[in-house]
Write a protein that holds these residues in place. Structure first.
Motif, PDB file in Angstrom:
ATOM      1  N   ARG A  53       0.537  -0.807  -0.092  1.00  0.00           N
ATOM      2  CA  ARG A  53      -0.388  -0.295  -0.246  1.00  0.00           C
ATOM      3  C   ARG A  53       1.346   1.120  -0.197  1.00  0.00           C
ATOM      4  O   ARG A  53       1.165   1.254   1.018  1.00  0.00           O
ATOM      5  CB  ARG A  53      -0.928  -0.343   0.912  1.00  0.00           C
ATOM      6  N   TYR A  54       0.489   1.740  -0.977  1.00  0.00           N
ATOM      7  CA  TYR A  54       1.758   3.934  -1.125  1.00  0.00           C
ATOM      8  C   TYR A  54       3.157   2.643  -0.998  1.00  0.00           C
ATOM      9  O   TYR A  54       3.823   3.520  -0.381  1.00  0.00           O
ATOM     10  CB  TYR A  54       1.075   4.170   0.055  1.00  0.00           C
ATOM     11  N   GLY A  55       3.411   2.335  -2.080  1.00  0.00           N
ATOM     12  CA  GLY A  55       4.261   1.514  -2.347  1.00  0.00           C
ATOM     13  C   GLY A  55       5.207   1.187  -1.403  1.00  0.00           C
ATOM     14  O   GLY A  55       6.879   0.587  -1.280  1.00  0.00           O
ATOM     15  N   TYR A 261       4.611  -3.445 -15.521  1.00  0.00           N
ATOM     16  CA  TYR A 261       5.503  -2.030 -15.434  1.00  0.00           C
ATOM     17  C   TYR A 261       4.461  -1.141 -14.629  1.00  0.00           C
ATOM     18  O   TYR A 261       4.709  -0.165 -13.123  1.00  0.00           O
ATOM     19  CB  TYR A 261       6.099  -1.590 -16.987  1.00  0.00           C
ATOM     20  N   ASP A 262       3.437  -0.488 -15.788  1.00  0.00           N
ATOM     21  CA  ASP A 262       2.754   0.097 -14.836  1.00  0.00           C
ATOM     22  C   ASP A 262       1.950  -0.803 -13.680  1.00  0.00           C
ATOM     23  O   ASP A 262       2.089   0.210 -12.310  1.00  0.00           O
ATOM     24  CB  ASP A 262       1.525  -0.051 -15.293  1.00  0.00           C
ATOM     25  N   PHE A 265       4.640   0.070 -11.097  1.00  0.00           N
ATOM     26  CA  PHE A 265       5.523   1.785 -11.288  1.00  0.00           C
ATOM     27  C   PHE A 265       4.950   2.281 -11.015  1.00  0.00           C
ATOM     28  O   PHE A 265       4.948   3.464 -10.216  1.00  0.00           O
ATOM     29  CB  PHE A 265       6.694   1.945 -11.721  1.00  0.00           C
ATOM     30  N   LYS A 266       3.901   2.723 -11.268  1.00  0.00           N
ATOM     31  CA  LYS A 266       2.479   3.578 -11.825  1.00  0.00           C
ATOM     32  C   LYS A 266       1.872   3.253 -10.818  1.00  0.00           C
ATOM     33  O   LYS A 266       1.218   4.086 -10.261  1.00  0.00           O
ATOM     34  CB  LYS A 266       2.201   3.981 -13.261  1.00  0.00           C
ATOM     35  N   PHE A 267       1.520   1.919 -10.915  1.00  0.00           N
ATOM     36  CA  PHE A 267       0.338   2.169 -10.066  1.00  0.00           C
ATOM     37  C   PHE A 267       0.817   2.066  -8.528  1.00  0.00           C
ATOM     38  O   PHE A 267      -0.449   1.415  -6.850  1.00  0.00           O
ATOM     39  CB  PHE A 267      -0.676   1.503 -10.218  1.00  0.00           C
ATOM     40  N   GLN A 268       1.627   1.316  -8.363  1.00  0.00           N
ATOM     41  CA  GLN A 268       2.221   0.977  -6.899  1.00  0.00           C
ATOM     42  C   GLN A 268       1.587  -0.460  -6.045  1.00  0.00           C
ATOM     43  O   GLN A 268       1.878  -0.871  -5.267  1.00  0.00           O
ATOM     44  CB  GLN A 268       2.865   1.722  -5.369  1.00  0.00           C
ATOM     45  N   GLN A 269       1.721  -1.145  -6.973  1.00  0.00           N
ATOM     46  CA  GLN A 269       1.122  -3.071  -6.329  1.00  0.00           C
ATOM     47  C   GLN A 269       2.135  -3.495  -6.737  1.00  0.00           C
ATOM     48  O   GLN A 269       2.020  -4.743  -7.626  1.00  0.00           O
ATOM     49  CB  GLN A 269       0.292  -3.035  -7.305  1.00  0.00           C
TER      50      GLN A 269
END
Lengths: 301, 437
Positions: A53-55, A261-262, A265-269
């Motif tokens: 969660r949140y990286g 990738y998304d 890195f983009k959605f932090q999952q």
């Protein structure tokens, strides 16, 4: 007495060094392998069992991420797009590469130059290739639209149409990677023994018969290796899609690498993305093992 | 004698180690020292955007006069969020300041990777701030719904507005001769007349690429039709009747009146269409609008005017400000905060306005000679209505899900309402998995 002790000391030190030297020599390489291969792999596996969660990791979820993948419509779509992309592009590349290799096997004036020219696409940076293809495909100011306009036609739509964009991506991959197939297969053809071919010629066999009965069966192991290598590589295609279509239109060209990738890195999952990549890694590994088994069976026959 | 002079393994290893150590020491000692910094170093990370051109050209030199040594590092928009978030989270310390897109603030806020700028001495309660802009710098938000885990947290100022960008209308004054079109119907009708008269090729142009681009283009239409995105419990309500009407209008009427390849258009192509003289009107941020009077960058200099966005129910635009945050890992933290204090002062904001950029302080809108015609229009738009995107750390994913469905409907040229239904279900499922309810 003193001389005797000194000699024994040197012997011991020499023996110790002999024992340690191989390990000392291996240490730098081993450290690098552990640091850049084993540790990230282990860390990725560990991450794949956690929820983020949140990286940051917030809970251990066991294999839940792996289970969730198979009900994720976006993952399944990306996997399907990737499988279609790999199957289509590698098949075309294999056929074209083989045809070019057979053609370039002949010696004639300018053949060396032709062989060199044919491998140029392979050595161009994939991102540059994607930018060039974007300039060709763009409907507003692309080369195809300009050609069409010169002939009195309208704008050529490639990247805005799901099927055409997918075919456009395959065309890019074929243009860039057919040379690799060509190179491997040409090397394979050049290493084949001459005698069976001369015997077939003496027996009056035609070109097609020689190909079907001799060239193709003898080239099967090389062809299998080339296909396995390209398949593994094509599964990891990323940069060309990232620049050319970013997965669109819609999800028509969203390969698994882009989705992963998304997600990471983009959605932090991070955990979910790790599970995704581990799964794809296993799929590719299974493909490679199957191909190797197939190769052994061909060799045995 | 023989023994001492023989080349043994031991002597090779000893010699090698000695040589390596000596080389390292000599190299370290012999390395030229980095040139003394020209001032207080601040490394700024930004995504490439025309909206920052006045800052780069006019304000960075002013900052140098104030003793700041600015290093301005630009990247492509599509990679900056992940790059900076990784930098902030890993504590790599590659940047002193990020110029974020405002919807990214919640993600950085929830991860607690940015400095408390209020504690650093920046006054968020200064009445000169544009209220809706400074609000976006707080995490959790001071107003509106909050995500789980932050319901009772004290709002902290983690970012300050940097360039007050927001969407406005750019239109061709030789097509819309009576001034800025007031409604979407007028945009289309007058635009068609312009096409018939041979002045333009398309009444409108917008971005159709999946994800952020298409959602950004659809959002002002959605707002002007009276749509709302989430309720106060984070349930998606963008597929309301108003939302569906806006989506049908967007993928139907607007597509029919836009370039045929609009499905693949991003900001470069839409910029080329309006600046190249092909399109009649566009809703856009300041990046391309600032080029409207420069003959070197447009074929229709003097023919482009600005206005507030057209309305169906109301004329509400989407805000998309550049907003600055200092990572906790910033190597020159004190310098960056000092730079921000100087930058957001009324005096520097006035200079920014003179340079042609949209300021973030109200006083700077009132200067005698703003550097661009867009600036007073931006203030009109702020007063008419401009809303930020929902303040959730998961906006990137929400935008992705919605953008894909809108893009599919745009390809088809219909089905906007159904696309919103599908997207609403996907968003709800995703937020459920993320623990929103």
């Amino acid at each position: 007495m003193r001389n005797g002790m000194q000699a024994s000391k040197y012997r011991l030190q020499g023996a110790g060094l002999d024992l340690a030297l191989p390990y000392l020599m291996l240490a730098p390489g081993l450290t690098i392998v552990l640091g850049v291969l084993v540790y990230p792999l282990w860390d990725g596996l560990r991450a794949s069992t956690k929820a983020y969660r949140y990286g940051s990791p917030v809970a251990d979820v066991g294999l839940q991420n792996y289970v969730r993948l198979w009900s994720d419509a976006q993952f399944l779509n990306s996997l399907w797009v990737t499988v279609r992309f790999v199957a289509l592009s590698v098949s075309i590349e294999a056929v074209l590469g083989f045809a070019l290799a057979l053609f370039c096997l002949h010696e004639f004036r300018g053949i060396r130059l032709l062989r060199t020219v044919l491998i140029i696409p392979m050595v161009i940076t994939p991102v540059v290739v994607a930018i060039v293809f974007r300039l060709i495909y763009a409907s507003d100011a692309g080369m195809l639209t300009a050609l069409s306009a010169a002939m009195g036609g309208g704008a050529v739509q490639i990247l805005g149409d799901p099927l055409k964009a997918f075919i456009g991506l395959v065309a890019l991959d074929v243009w860039e990677w057919t040379p690799l197939m060509f190179l491997i297969l040409l090397a394979g053809l050049q290493s084949l023994p001459h005698e069976p071919f001369e015997a077939a010629r003496v027996d009056g066999a035609g070109a097609w018969r020689v190909f079907v009965d001799l060239t193709f069966p003898m080239m099967r192991p090389v062809l299998a290796i080339a296909i396995v290598l390209r398949t593994i590589d094509a599964f990891g295609t990323f940069d060309q899609v990232f620049v050319l279509t970013r997965g669109g239109p819609g999800e028509a060209t969203r390969l698994i690498s882009i989705y992963g990738y998304d997600t990471a890195f983009k959605f932090q999952q991070t955990g979910y993305a790790a599970a995704l990549f581990v799964t794809i890694g296993l799929v590719v590994l299974a493909l490679a093992f199957s191909a190797i088994r197939l190769l052994r069976r061909i060799d045995a026959s | 004698m023989m023994h001492s002079s023989r080349l043994t393994r031991r002597s090779v290893i000893k010699g090698g180690l000695g040589l390596a150590l000596a080389t390292t020491a000599l190299t370290t000692l012999g390395l030229p020292m980095p040139a003394k910094a020209a001032g207080k170093k601040v490394i700024i990370g930004a995504f490439a955007d025309g909206g920052l051109t006045p800052f780069k050209e006019k304000i960075i030199p002013l900052a140098k006069e104030q003793g700041f040594d600015i290093q301005f590092l630009e990247d492509e928009y599509g990679v900056t969020l992940e790059k900076w978030f990784a930098d902030a989270q890993s504590g790599a310390g590659q940047y002193d300041l990020y110029l974020l897109d405002d919807p990214w603030v919640p993600q950085f806020g929830a991860a607690n990777v940015l400095e408390d700028l209020g504690a650093g001495g920046i006054d968020g309660s200064d009445k000169d701030w544009i209220g809706s802009m400074i609000d976006m710098g707080y995490w959790p938000p001071q107003k509106g719904p909050r995500v789980k885990g932050f319901e009772n947290a004290k709002p902290t100022l983690i970012c300050v507005p940097f360039v007050g960008d927001l969407q406005t209308l750019t239109y061709r004054n030789d097509v819309f001769t009576g001034g800025a079109p007031k409604t979407w119907d007028e945009v289309i009708a007058k635009g068609k007349e312009g096409v018939a008269a041979g002045k333009i090729k398309y009444p409108v142009v917008f971005r159709g690429v999946s994800g952020n681009p298409i959602v950004t283009s659809w959002y002002p239409v959605f707002l002007s039709f009276g749509g709302s995105f989430f309720d106060d419990k984070w349930n998606p309500i963008f597929n309301s009747a108003e939302g569906k009407a806006s989506a049908e209008f967007f993928v139907g009427t607007m597509k029919q009146n836009a370039p045929s390849g609009v499905v693949e258009f991003d900001s470069d192509q839409e910029g080329a269409a309006i600046l190249g003289g092909d399109a009649g009107a566009i809703i856009q941020y300041s990046g391309n609008a600032l080029k409207a009077d420069d003959p070197a960058q447009t074929k229709v200099a003097g023919k482009l005017d600005f206005g507030v966005v057209p309305k169906q129910q109301s004329a509400i635009a989407q805000m998309g400000i550049f907003i600055a945050g200092v990572p906790k890992s910033a190597p020159n933290k004190a310098n960056s905060i000092e730079f921000l204090k100087w930058y957001v002062s009324a005096e520097t904001q006035a200079k920014l306005s003179e340079a042609g950029s949209i300021p973030v302080k109200r006083s700077a809108f009132g200067i005698a000679k703003p550097g661009n015609r867009l600036i007073p229009v931006a203030l009109q738009q702020l007063d008419a209505g401009a809303l930020p995107r929902p303040r959730t750390p998961d906006w990137a994913k929400v935008e992705e899900l919605l953008g894909i469905e809108l893009n599919k409907a745009l390809q088809a040229g219909s089905g906007g309402g159904a696309a919103l239904d599908t997207a609403a279900k996907q968003v709800k499922d995703y937020l459920t998995t993320a623990g929103y309810y």
